[in-house]
Design a protein around this motif. Structure first.
Motif, PDB file in Angstrom:
ATOM      1  N   VAL A 150      64.465 -96.572  45.814  1.00  0.00           N
ATOM      2  CA  VAL A 150      63.226 -96.889  45.103  1.00  0.00           C
ATOM      3  C   VAL A 150      62.166 -97.286  46.121  1.00  0.00           C
ATOM      4  CG1 VAL A 150      62.152 -98.328  43.341  1.00  0.00           C
ATOM      5  CG2 VAL A 150      64.565 -97.676  43.121  1.00  0.00           C
ATOM      6  N   LEU A 151      61.184 -96.409  46.344  1.00  0.00           N
ATOM      7  CA  LEU A 151      60.097 -96.689  47.287  1.00  0.00           C
ATOM      8  C   LEU A 151      58.961 -97.398  46.557  1.00  0.00           C
ATOM      9  CD1 LEU A 151      61.728 -94.457  48.844  1.00  0.00           C
ATOM     10  CD2 LEU A 151      59.563 -93.884  49.936  1.00  0.00           C
ATOM     11  N   SER A 152      58.555 -98.552  47.119  1.00  0.00           N
ATOM     12  CA  SER A 152      57.602 -99.393  46.416  1.00  0.00           C
ATOM     13  C   SER A 152      56.625-100.045  47.379  1.00  0.00           C
ATOM     14  CB  SER A 152      58.370-100.479  45.643  1.00  0.00           C
ATOM     15  OG  SER A 152      57.482-101.390  45.055  1.00  0.00           O
ATOM     16  N   ASN A 153      55.321 -99.879  47.096  1.00  0.00           N
ATOM     17  CA  ASN A 153      54.273-100.514  47.882  1.00  0.00           C
ATOM     18  C   ASN A 153      54.083-101.945  47.386  1.00  0.00           C
ATOM     19  OD1 ASN A 153      51.983-101.227  49.333  1.00  0.00           O
ATOM     20  ND2 ASN A 153      50.595 -99.995  48.095  1.00  0.00           N
ATOM     21  N   THR A 154      54.458-102.916  48.200  1.00  0.00           N
ATOM     22  CA  THR A 154      54.413-104.315  47.772  1.00  0.00           C
ATOM     23  C   THR A 154      52.987-104.851  47.634  1.00  0.00           C
ATOM     24  OG1 THR A 154      54.651-105.048  50.066  1.00  0.00           O
ATOM     25  CG2 THR A 154      56.667-104.824  48.769  1.00  0.00           C
ATOM     26  N   ASN A 155      51.997-104.130  48.148  1.00  0.00           N
ATOM     27  CA  ASN A 155      50.592-104.544  47.991  1.00  0.00           C
ATOM     28  C   ASN A 155      50.034-104.178  46.619  1.00  0.00           C
ATOM     29  OD1 ASN A 155      50.458-105.612  50.553  1.00  0.00           O
ATOM     30  ND2 ASN A 155      49.589-103.776  51.485  1.00  0.00           N
ATOM     31  N   HIS A 156      50.844-103.555  45.809  1.00  0.00           N
ATOM     32  CA  HIS A 156      50.402-103.054  44.522  1.00  0.00           C
ATOM     33  C   HIS A 156      50.524-104.157  43.469  1.00  0.00           C
ATOM     34  CE1 HIS A 156      50.984-100.152  40.967  1.00  0.00           C
ATOM     35  NE2 HIS A 156      49.749-100.004  41.376  1.00  0.00           N
ATOM     36  N   PRO A 157      49.434-104.577  42.813  1.00  0.00           N
ATOM     37  CA  PRO A 157      49.531-105.639  41.811  1.00  0.00           C
ATOM     38  C   PRO A 157      50.443-105.237  40.647  1.00  0.00           C
ATOM     39  CG  PRO A 157      47.368-104.591  41.748  1.00  0.00           C
ATOM     40  CD  PRO A 157      48.058-104.081  42.965  1.00  0.00           C
ATOM     41  N   GLY A 158      51.430-106.073  40.361  1.00  0.00           N
ATOM     42  CA  GLY A 158      52.396-105.761  39.318  1.00  0.00           C
ATOM     43  C   GLY A 158      53.664-105.126  39.849  1.00  0.00           C
ATOM     44  N   GLU A 159      53.746-104.946  41.175  1.00  0.00           N
ATOM     45  CA  GLU A 159      54.880-104.253  41.802  1.00  0.00           C
ATOM     46  C   GLU A 159      56.206-104.941  41.515  1.00  0.00           C
ATOM     47  OE1 GLU A 159      57.854-103.957  45.073  1.00  0.00           O
ATOM     48  OE2 GLU A 159      56.552-105.659  44.611  1.00  0.00           O
ATOM     49  N   VAL A 161      63.363-100.058  48.668  1.00  0.00           N
ATOM     50  CA  VAL A 161      62.751 -99.683  49.942  1.00  0.00           C
ATOM     51  C   VAL A 161      61.275-100.085  49.881  1.00  0.00           C
ATOM     52  CG1 VAL A 161      62.362 -97.833  51.614  1.00  0.00           C
ATOM     53  CG2 VAL A 161      64.339 -97.725  50.071  1.00  0.00           C
ATOM     54  N   PRO A 162      60.968-101.349  50.190  1.00  0.00           N
ATOM     55  CA  PRO A 162      59.582-101.819  50.096  1.00  0.00           C
ATOM     56  C   PRO A 162      58.786-101.501  51.354  1.00  0.00           C
ATOM     57  CG  PRO A 162      61.000-103.634  50.717  1.00  0.00           C
ATOM     58  CD  PRO A 162      61.902-102.437  50.547  1.00  0.00           C
ATOM     59  N   PHE A 163      57.475-101.370  51.178  1.00  0.00           N
ATOM     60  CA  PHE A 163      56.572-101.219  52.314  1.00  0.00           C
ATOM     61  C   PHE A 163      55.225-101.791  51.921  1.00  0.00           C
ATOM     62  CE2 PHE A 163      56.229 -97.440  49.750  1.00  0.00           C
ATOM     63  CZ  PHE A 163      54.888 -97.131  49.728  1.00  0.00           C
ATOM     64  N   ALA A 164      54.526-102.367  52.875  1.00  0.00           N
ATOM     65  CA  ALA A 164      53.236-103.003  52.605  1.00  0.00           C
ATOM     66  C   ALA A 164      52.107-102.115  53.108  1.00  0.00           C
ATOM     67  CB  ALA A 164      53.163-104.379  53.258  1.00  0.00           C
ATOM     68  N   GLY A 165      51.671-101.186  52.288  1.00  0.00           N
ATOM     69  CA  GLY A 165      50.561-100.317  52.652  1.00  0.00           C
ATOM     70  C   GLY A 165      50.987 -99.113  53.475  1.00  0.00           C
ATOM     71  N   ALA A 166      50.004 -98.250  53.743  1.00  0.00           N
ATOM     72  CA  ALA A 166      50.275 -96.968  54.402  1.00  0.00           C
ATOM     73  C   ALA A 166      50.857 -97.129  55.804  1.00  0.00           C
ATOM     74  CB  ALA A 166      48.990 -96.147  54.460  1.00  0.00           C
TER      75      ALA A 166
END
Length: 323
Positions: A163-172, A193-198
């Motif tokens: 599960v790829l997820s952008n942690t900067n996304h509100p509601g993530e 699989v978190p990541f903070a932005g591009a």
């Protein structure tokens, strides 16, 4: 003055007033469009179409100021600062541009946001926004679970899901929590699989590769949308069936998507634009969530991955099939 003469005089005055108003030039509304999408912006086309449907003629009743700042936060802040000059009737933010507009108070702002506008701080609640922001949110925890269910239906042997997820996304975190719960309830193991932005996307893809999952789920948001072709290519190279949130991901090579049609959402957003331009306040217009969703299948990608037989089980349910 006799009563009959007074009535005639009053009637003439009223008629003269109507004629004077009719001869005055119609109001030309100025809409300030802010986007981080590369041009041409497909969402602008949907919004324009919605305004035309409601009787607006561009150049006659409404004028657009188009501002694009893809991948440049400083340029985006400069664009947003121009809203303070005071001759704008309505601002519309496309995608992540909304985050840069949180301090705007001078004009009404319409948004279509993939995340949670309450967590972002631009509305008090979905039902009662309470300020100068309103619009639509694509975030739906029901959809998050449905995407996992669809994958499991198509691939019953699925045991691990990256599960790829952008942690900067509100509601993530809410979206991840729902996804984890549904995946586990279906007897599979979710690999976060978190990541903070591009900037962290490379690291995330490396982690996803090492996870050796059976399939990949990508949360829809601005960053993954911009890099949708790269994500689709990665999934194909790793031989991973992939699930995304919007049809644009499948157009870029993703295997599956389930979610709202973004162009249709922007078309609908024009209804709120019309109401605001006519005098209603954003504070009184509830944030909407799409109620119609589409399942999209990329049959070409299915053939490349060798999963065409598995995919055939849901083709009759698909709203769009990419050959």
């Amino acid at each position: 003055m006799r009563r009959r003469d007074f009535i005639a005089l009053a009637g003439g005055a009223m008629m003269w007033s109507r004629l004077a108003r009719a001869q005055q030039p119609a109001k030309v509304y100025r809409i300030f469009w802010v986007s981080t999408e590369p041009q041409p912006d497909p969402f602008l086309d949907g919004f324009r179409e919605g305004l035309r449907e409601r009787g607006y003629t561009e150049g006659k009743d409404v004028v657009f100021e188009l501002h694009y700042a893809a991948g440049d936060p400083a340029a985006l802040r400069q664009v947003v600062s121009e809203l303070k000059r005071g001759n704008i009737d309505l601002a519309v933010s496309s995608g992540p541009a909304t985050r840069a507009m949180t301090a705007v108070t001078e004009v009404p702002v319409l948004f279509a946001l993939s995340g949670d506008p309450v967590e972002l701080g631009i509305v008090k609640s979905l039902g009662e926004p309470g300020g100068n922001f309103t619009g639509s949110t694509f975030l739906s925890l029901e959809l998050a679970g449905k995407r996992v269910e669809l994958l499991k239906d198509i691939f019953p042997g699925l045991r691990t899901l990256a599960v790829l997820s952008n942690t900067n996304h509100p509601g993530e975190q809410s979206e991840w929590r729902t996804t984890r719960q549904v995946t586990q309830a279906l007897g599979a193991d979710p690999i976060y699989v978190p990541f903070a932005g591009a900037r962290e996307l490379d690291k995330a893809l490396e982690a996803a590769s090492k996870a050796r999952a059976d399939a990949m789920l990508v949360f829809p948001d601005a960053v993954t949308m911009v890099h949708r072709a790269r994500l689709a290519e990665f999934a194909i190279a790793q031989r991973l069936p992939s699930m995304f949130g919007w049809s644009e991901y499948c157009d870029a090579g993703g295997l599956l998507s389930y979610g709202a049609n973004q162009r249709a959402t922007y078309f609908s957003l024009a209804t709120y634009a019309d109401r605001i331009l006519r005098g209603e306040k954003p504070a009184d217009l509830p944030v909407e969530r799409p109620t119609k969703f589409e399942l999209v299948v990329n049959l070409k990608t299915a053939r490349t991955l060798g999963v065409e037989r598995a995919i055939s089980s849901i083709l009759f349910r698909a709203n769009k099939v990419i050959e």
